[in-house]
Design a protein around this motif. Structure first.
Motif, PDB file in Angstrom:
ATOM      1  N   ILE A  22       0.836  -1.206   0.000  1.00 12.42           N
ATOM      2  CA  ILE A  22       0.000   0.000   0.000  1.00 12.42           C
ATOM      3  C   ILE A  22       0.868   1.251   0.000  1.00 12.42           C
ATOM      4  O   ILE A  22       0.611   2.205  -0.742  1.00 12.42           O
ATOM      5  N   PHE A  23       1.913   1.253   0.815  1.00 13.41           N
ATOM      6  CA  PHE A  23       2.809   2.401   0.897  1.00 13.41           C
ATOM      7  C   PHE A  23       3.494   2.672  -0.441  1.00 13.41           C
ATOM      8  O   PHE A  23       3.523   3.804  -0.929  1.00 13.41           O
ATOM      9  N   VAL A  24       4.012   1.637  -1.061  1.00  9.66           N
ATOM     10  CA  VAL A  24       4.743   1.800  -2.328  1.00  9.66           C
ATOM     11  C   VAL A  24       3.815   2.293  -3.424  1.00  9.66           C
ATOM     12  O   VAL A  24       4.161   3.212  -4.193  1.00  9.66           O
ATOM     13  N   LEU A  25       2.629   1.721  -3.549  1.00 12.38           N
ATOM     14  CA  LEU A  25       1.693   2.107  -4.602  1.00 12.38           C
ATOM     15  C   LEU A  25       1.167   3.523  -4.415  1.00 12.38           C
ATOM     16  O   LEU A  25       0.894   4.232  -5.389  1.00 12.38           O
ATOM     17  N   ASP A  26       1.030   3.950  -3.163  1.00 13.82           N
ATOM     18  CA  ASP A  26       0.462   5.271  -2.898  1.00 13.82           C
ATOM     19  C   ASP A  26       1.510   6.365  -2.928  1.00 13.82           C
ATOM     20  O   ASP A  26       1.191   7.539  -3.128  1.00 13.82           O
ATOM     21  N   PHE A  27       2.768   6.011  -2.758  1.00 10.37           N
ATOM     22  CA  PHE A  27       3.840   6.998  -2.639  1.00 10.37           C
ATOM     23  C   PHE A  27       3.993   7.841  -3.897  1.00 10.37           C
ATOM     24  O   PHE A  27       4.234   9.049  -3.819  1.00 10.37           O
ATOM     25  N   GLU A  28       3.833   7.245  -5.053  1.00 10.53           N
ATOM     26  CA  GLU A  28       4.081   7.957  -6.312  1.00 10.53           C
ATOM     27  C   GLU A  28       3.017   9.020  -6.604  1.00 10.53           C
ATOM     28  O   GLU A  28       3.220   9.895  -7.453  1.00 10.53           O
ATOM     29  N   PHE A  73      -5.490   7.461  14.784  1.00  8.92           N
ATOM     30  CA  PHE A  73      -6.551   7.715  13.794  1.00  8.92           C
ATOM     31  C   PHE A  73      -6.593   9.189  13.417  1.00  8.92           C
ATOM     32  O   PHE A  73      -6.880   9.531  12.260  1.00  8.92           O
ATOM     33  N   ALA A  74      -6.308  10.080  14.362  1.00 14.35           N
ATOM     34  CA  ALA A  74      -6.222  11.502  14.024  1.00 14.35           C
ATOM     35  C   ALA A  74      -5.130  11.725  12.977  1.00 14.35           C
ATOM     36  O   ALA A  74      -5.307  12.496  12.022  1.00 14.35           O
ATOM     37  N   ALA A  75      -4.005  11.029  13.139  1.00 13.37           N
ATOM     38  CA  ALA A  75      -2.908  11.131  12.160  1.00 13.37           C
ATOM     39  C   ALA A  75      -3.327  10.586  10.806  1.00 13.37           C
ATOM     40  O   ALA A  75      -2.910  11.106   9.756  1.00 13.37           O
ATOM     41  N   VAL A  76      -4.143   9.543  10.793  1.00 10.14           N
ATOM     42  CA  VAL A  76      -4.655   8.978   9.529  1.00 10.14           C
ATOM     43  C   VAL A  76      -5.429  10.045   8.753  1.00 10.14           C
ATOM     44  O   VAL A  76      -5.300  10.167   7.531  1.00 10.14           O
ATOM     45  N   LEU A  77      -6.226  10.825   9.473  1.00  8.95           N
ATOM     46  CA  LEU A  77      -7.040  11.848   8.824  1.00  8.95           C
ATOM     47  C   LEU A  77      -6.235  13.063   8.375  1.00  8.95           C
ATOM     48  O   LEU A  77      -6.573  13.712   7.393  1.00  8.95           O
ATOM     49  N   ILE A  78      -5.160  13.362   9.100  1.00  8.90           N
ATOM     50  CA  ILE A  78      -4.424  14.607   8.864  1.00  8.90           C
ATOM     51  C   ILE A  78      -3.294  14.444   7.853  1.00  8.90           C
ATOM     52  O   ILE A  78      -3.129  15.276   6.949  1.00  8.90           O
ATOM     53  N   LEU A  79      -2.505  13.387   7.976  1.00  7.94           N
ATOM     54  CA  LEU A  79      -1.303  13.241   7.159  1.00  7.94           C
ATOM     55  C   LEU A  79      -1.595  12.554   5.830  1.00  7.94           C
ATOM     56  O   LEU A  79      -2.412  11.631   5.774  1.00  7.94           O
ATOM     57  N   PRO A  80      -0.911  12.990   4.744  1.00  8.31           N
ATOM     58  CA  PRO A  80      -0.957  12.213   3.507  1.00  8.31           C
ATOM     59  C   PRO A  80      -0.440  10.803   3.774  1.00  8.31           C
ATOM     60  O   PRO A  80       0.434  10.602   4.616  1.00  8.31           O
ATOM     61  N   PHE A  81      -0.962   9.850   3.048  1.00  6.46           N
ATOM     62  CA  PHE A  81      -0.720   8.469   3.426  1.00  6.46           C
ATOM     63  C   PHE A  81       0.751   8.052   3.458  1.00  6.46           C
ATOM     64  O   PHE A  81       1.170   7.349   4.383  1.00  6.46           O
ATOM     65  N   PRO A  82       1.560   8.441   2.500  1.00  5.75           N
ATOM     66  CA  PRO A  82       2.988   8.052   2.574  1.00  5.75           C
ATOM     67  C   PRO A  82       3.671   8.576   3.833  1.00  5.75           C
ATOM     68  O   PRO A  82       4.498   7.879   4.426  1.00  5.75           O
ATOM     69  N   LEU A  83       3.318   9.803   4.257  1.00  4.52           N
ATOM     70  CA  LEU A  83       3.928  10.352   5.461  1.00  4.52           C
ATOM     71  C   LEU A  83       3.375   9.690   6.723  1.00  4.52           C
ATOM     72  O   LEU A  83       4.084   9.558   7.729  1.00  4.52           O
ATOM     73  N   LEU A  84       2.112   9.261   6.681  1.00  2.00           N
ATOM     74  CA  LEU A  84       1.565   8.485   7.796  1.00  2.00           C
ATOM     75  C   LEU A  84       2.371   7.192   7.963  1.00  2.00           C
ATOM     76  O   LEU A  84       2.738   6.817   9.084  1.00  2.00           O
ATOM     77  N   ILE A 118      -2.679  -0.368  11.372  1.00  2.00           N
ATOM     78  CA  ILE A 118      -3.091   1.032  11.200  1.00  2.00           C
ATOM     79  C   ILE A 118      -3.028   1.429   9.729  1.00  2.00           C
ATOM     80  O   ILE A 118      -3.916   2.113   9.211  1.00  2.00           O
ATOM     81  N   VAL A 119      -1.961   0.987   9.037  1.00  2.00           N
ATOM     82  CA  VAL A 119      -1.813   1.313   7.617  1.00  2.00           C
ATOM     83  C   VAL A 119      -2.973   0.733   6.807  1.00  2.00           C
ATOM     84  O   VAL A 119      -3.605   1.431   6.001  1.00  2.00           O
ATOM     85  N   ILE A 120      -3.269  -0.542   7.018  1.00  2.00           N
ATOM     86  CA  ILE A 120      -4.327  -1.205   6.257  1.00  2.00           C
ATOM     87  C   ILE A 120      -5.693  -0.596   6.566  1.00  2.00           C
ATOM     88  O   ILE A 120      -6.453  -0.221   5.664  1.00  2.00           O
ATOM     89  N   SER A 121      -6.006  -0.483   7.857  1.00  7.47           N
ATOM     90  CA  SER A 121      -7.308   0.067   8.254  1.00  7.47           C
ATOM     91  C   SER A 121      -7.420   1.534   7.854  1.00  7.47           C
ATOM     92  O   SER A 121      -8.482   1.989   7.416  1.00  7.47           O
ATOM     93  N   GLY A 122      -6.308   2.277   8.012  1.00  2.00           N
ATOM     94  CA  GLY A 122      -6.310   3.685   7.632  1.00  2.00           C
ATOM     95  C   GLY A 122      -6.495   3.882   6.137  1.00  2.00           C
ATOM     96  O   GLY A 122      -7.225   4.786   5.707  1.00  2.00           O
TER      97      GLY A 122
END
Length: 408
Positions: A22-28, A73-84, A118-122
């Motif tokens: 998920i991280f690799v695919l979303d990073f670009e 979960f607050a971080a999930v909502l605030i940060l772009p996913f790669p930075l989360l 957290i990554v998967i659920s987020g």
């Protein structure tokens, strides 16, 4: 140290690989900006402190797992996913480092899985959020609220499902019998996650408002800790079961109700076999782990409507509401078999076999008062111990004797 099944490690690595993918695919798809990096630094600090358990230290209480969940979960909502993902990676490395320094028996197992969860659920919850905001609903005024609710609920459901799955695999229990699915666990986890949603939403509206949110959150946490401590007077610290004080009060209450309604009430006395030998051979740490394992099995196999308590030492008791003699015998035999099937693995891969003896008595089958009922269960247990141990025996007044269980 407990030896985990292969299925546990397989599921952990499946979640880790899925999170990495998920991280690799979303990073670009991410565009960096100075403001985004500022938010990243702020929330990395908050998440690290929360996951390490020091955020509320100055209030005189420890940070519970629930508040870490709220912050995550607050971080999930605030940060772009790669930075989360990067935030979770940094916090995981620090947690593992602390475990290594503290000589934790399994420093690498756990923090990685929690981060992957957290990554998967987020990821799922964020996509639900964008599905509402970017879709046909986005033009309506209620869209942001609907999107936030859907994201929060989906995060809670997937996170709890993943945690429940790992517990079911690790403990080899039915998925629906996992302790995470109790009413108290579900309600408390949902409240914490919705708190995280509120925290994240307020931060996005005005980052400085988090300063004003911090004080009420600190004292709300302290209040909840005090309420929890009040409940702990009834909890056995070693097993998490109720203690004798709670058993004594609850049995009196339930017996009065059983008498008034003429409903059955069964009690099971449980005693671990050869615990002294385990302590002498392997040490008291292994003995304590054996007690904990047996207590956990009793809690799982007795059912949600039961009341399980530890008397102290190697003795336990189970109260079965609305359960007659046959049902009580079946529950006791199920517990006995499960303990017998469990092998405790200690240092140098030595295996320790565990067995228990159980005595069962039932009202109104015995037509006794409360003291007689307790004495009957104790007498049945005594005969189980003297008949070779690792047995279930029931007391029946009609038969005028203690007889061995025929269920096994």
């Amino acid at each position: 140290m407990k030896k985990h099944p292969l299925s546990t490690y397989a599921f952990i690595w499946f979640c880790n690989l899925l999170a990495i993918t998920i991280f690799v695919l979303d990073f670009e798809h991410f565009n960096f900006s100075t403001e985004t990096w500022v938010h990243f630094v702020i929330w990395t600090g908050i998440v690290v402190i929360a996951r390490l358990g020091g955020l509320f230290a100055f209030t005189g209480s420890k940070l519970s797992y629930g508040w870490a969940t709220a912050v995550e979960f607050a971080a999930v909502l605030i940060l772009p996913f790669p930075l989360l993902c990067l935030t979770l990676l940094i916090s995981t490395i620090l947690i593992i480092s602390k475990r290594v320094i503290d000589k934790h028996p399994e420093p690498f197992v756990g923090p990685d899985f929690n981060a992957s969860n957290i990554v998967i659920s987020g990821f799922i919850s964020v996509n639900f959020f964008h599905f509402i905001m970017d879709g046909s609903f986005g033009e309506y005024s209620f869209a942001p609220t609907l999107a936030l609710i859907l994201a929060t609920v989906s995060f809670a459901l997937f996170q709890m499902s993943i945690i429940t799955t790992i517990i079911a695999l690790d403990e080899k229990i039915n998925w629906f019998k996992a302790p995470t699915l109790t009413t108290d666990s579900l309600i408390s986890e949902t409240v914490f996650i919705f708190t995280g949603a509120l925290l994240g939403k307020m931060y996005m509206a005005d980052p400085f408002i988090i300063i004003f949110m911090l004080v009420p959150l600190l004292y709300l946490h302290k209040l909840l800790s005090r309420l929890k401590d009040a409940k702990l007077v009834y909890i056995d610290e070693k097993t998490g079961l109720y203690n004798y004080r709670y058993f004594d009060e609850k049995l009196t209450e339930l017996f009065v109700k059983a008498e008034e309604r003429m409903e059955p009430l069964s009690i099971i006395f449980v005693d671990m076999d050869h615990l002294r030998e385990i302590n002498n051979t392997y040490g008291h740490n292994v003995g304590d782990e054996a007690i904990s394992v047996v207590g956990n099995i009793i809690h799982q196999e007795a059912g949600e409507d039961s009341i399980c308590a530890r008397f102290g030492g190697e003795e336990f008791v189970v109260i079965l509401k609305d359960k007659g003699l046959l049902e009580g015998e079946r529950v006791a035999e199920r517990i006995r078999r499960k303990v017998e099937e469990n092998i405790l693995v200690v240092k140098d891969d030595q295996e320790v076999s565990l067995t228990i003896s159980l005595g069962v008595a039932t009202y109104p089958d015995t037509k006794m008062n409360l003291e007689d009922l307790v004495e009957a269960a104790d007498k049945a247990l005594y005969h189980a111990k003297n008949s070779g141990r690792n047995l279930v025996k029931v007391y029946t007044e009609e038969m005028g004797e203690i007889k061995a269980s025929k269920l096994g």
